[in-house]
Design a protein around this motif. Structure first.
Motif, PDB file in Angstrom:
ATOM      1  N   LYS A  26      -1.211  27.095  20.938  1.00 30.16           N
ATOM      2  CA  LYS A  26       0.336  26.245  20.143  1.00 30.16           C
ATOM      3  C   LYS A  26       1.115  26.007  21.618  1.00 30.16           C
ATOM      4  O   LYS A  26       0.612  26.347  23.010  1.00 30.16           O
ATOM      5  CB  LYS A  26       1.576  27.355  19.706  1.00 30.16           C
ATOM      6  N   LYS A  27       2.329  24.947  21.099  1.00 21.75           N
ATOM      7  CA  LYS A  27       3.102  24.037  22.234  1.00 21.75           C
ATOM      8  C   LYS A  27       3.231  24.729  23.139  1.00 21.75           C
ATOM      9  O   LYS A  27       2.903  24.839  24.520  1.00 21.75           O
ATOM     10  CB  LYS A  27       4.213  23.249  21.504  1.00 21.75           C
ATOM     11  N   SER A  28       3.911  26.595  23.446  1.00 20.61           N
ATOM     12  CA  SER A  28       5.151  27.061  24.059  1.00 20.61           C
ATOM     13  C   SER A  28       3.689  27.314  25.241  1.00 20.61           C
ATOM     14  O   SER A  28       3.980  26.889  26.283  1.00 20.61           O
ATOM     15  CB  SER A  28       5.271  28.471  23.401  1.00 20.61           C
ATOM     16  N   ASP A  29       2.467  27.418  24.399  1.00 18.22           N
ATOM     17  CA  ASP A  29       1.412  27.922  25.309  1.00 18.22           C
ATOM     18  C   ASP A  29       0.855  27.093  27.052  1.00 18.22           C
ATOM     19  O   ASP A  29       0.338  27.926  27.520  1.00 18.22           O
ATOM     20  CB  ASP A  29       0.236  28.720  24.834  1.00 18.22           C
ATOM     21  N   PRO A  31       9.220  21.104  28.640  1.00 20.34           N
ATOM     22  CA  PRO A  31       8.535  20.468  27.506  1.00 20.34           C
ATOM     23  C   PRO A  31       8.656  19.861  26.961  1.00 20.34           C
ATOM     24  O   PRO A  31       7.646  20.379  25.911  1.00 20.34           O
ATOM     25  CB  PRO A  31       9.079  21.998  27.784  1.00 20.34           C
ATOM     26  N   ASP A  46       5.035  18.672  24.979  1.00 15.26           N
ATOM     27  CA  ASP A  46       4.907  19.192  23.771  1.00 15.26           C
ATOM     28  C   ASP A  46       4.782  17.626  23.026  1.00 15.26           C
ATOM     29  O   ASP A  46       3.850  17.240  22.008  1.00 15.26           O
ATOM     30  CB  ASP A  46       6.056  19.327  22.897  1.00 15.26           C
ATOM     31  N   TYR A  58       3.456  25.201  27.932  1.00 15.37           N
ATOM     32  CA  TYR A  58       4.967  25.504  28.907  1.00 15.37           C
ATOM     33  C   TYR A  58       4.412  25.617  30.998  1.00 15.37           C
ATOM     34  O   TYR A  58       4.329  24.985  31.432  1.00 15.37           O
ATOM     35  CB  TYR A  58       5.853  25.699  28.791  1.00 15.37           C
TER      36      TYR A  58
END
Length: 165
Positions: free
Chosen positions: A135-138, A147, A151, A140
């Protein structure tokens, strides 16, 4: 102790200012050319719209920062490549020829130079295939950059079918 007269000093300052203005103008014209402008008139319209958009964004940022200053959960963007990104100019990067129009637009809007964008895309793709980014947060933690830019690159990989939401 003076090495040159006041007139010579004024002439020197004038030439320095003139050179600065010419270099800035050339940089603006090259940017307009990369944006697809083919004539001076098109370049002037493009640069006028850009200046207007930047001034509006500056005013909006000022309002937002005064409204949301110190808000919970807000974190300042990381400035790892700040000098590199602040001097954003796609002119001279042969990598820009490798990008699609939507990727070029993303680079312009996110103020990412093509080599940085391509490197981010490569690293993210590699980590996605290894299973480390789902997922996106991985993603960062992979980059010392804002961030929001991560994204945007991740969304492009989803659009290309390399990753899934």
């Amino acid at each position: 102790m003076r090495f040159h007269s006041k007139e010579e000093h004024e002439e020197l300052l004038g030439s320095v200012v003139s050179e600065y203005r010419m270099v800035k103008r050339l940089k603006d014209l090259k940017e307009a050319q990369m944006a697809g402008c083919r004539s001076t008139a098109e370049a002037e319209r493009y640069l006028g719209r850009k200046r207007k958009r930047e001034s509006e964004e500056g005013m909006n940022r000022g309002k937002e920062s005064s409204q949301f200053a110190g808000g919970l959960g807000s974190r300042p963007p990381v400035q790892a490549y700040s000098s590199y990104v602040n001097d954003f100019d796609m002119i001279g990067f042969t990598e820009s020829q490798l990008l699609s129009e939507s990727e070029k637009r993303l680079c312009r809007e996110a103020k990412l130079v093509p080599p940085v964008y391509l490197q981010m895309q490569q690293v993210m793709s590699h980590e996605i295939f290894k299973g480390n980014v789902t997922k996106k947060s991985d993603a960062y933690s992979l980059f010392e950059i804002d961030p929001i830019k991560v994204d945007r690159v991740y969304d492009m990989l989803v659009k290309k079918g390399i990753s899934q939401l």
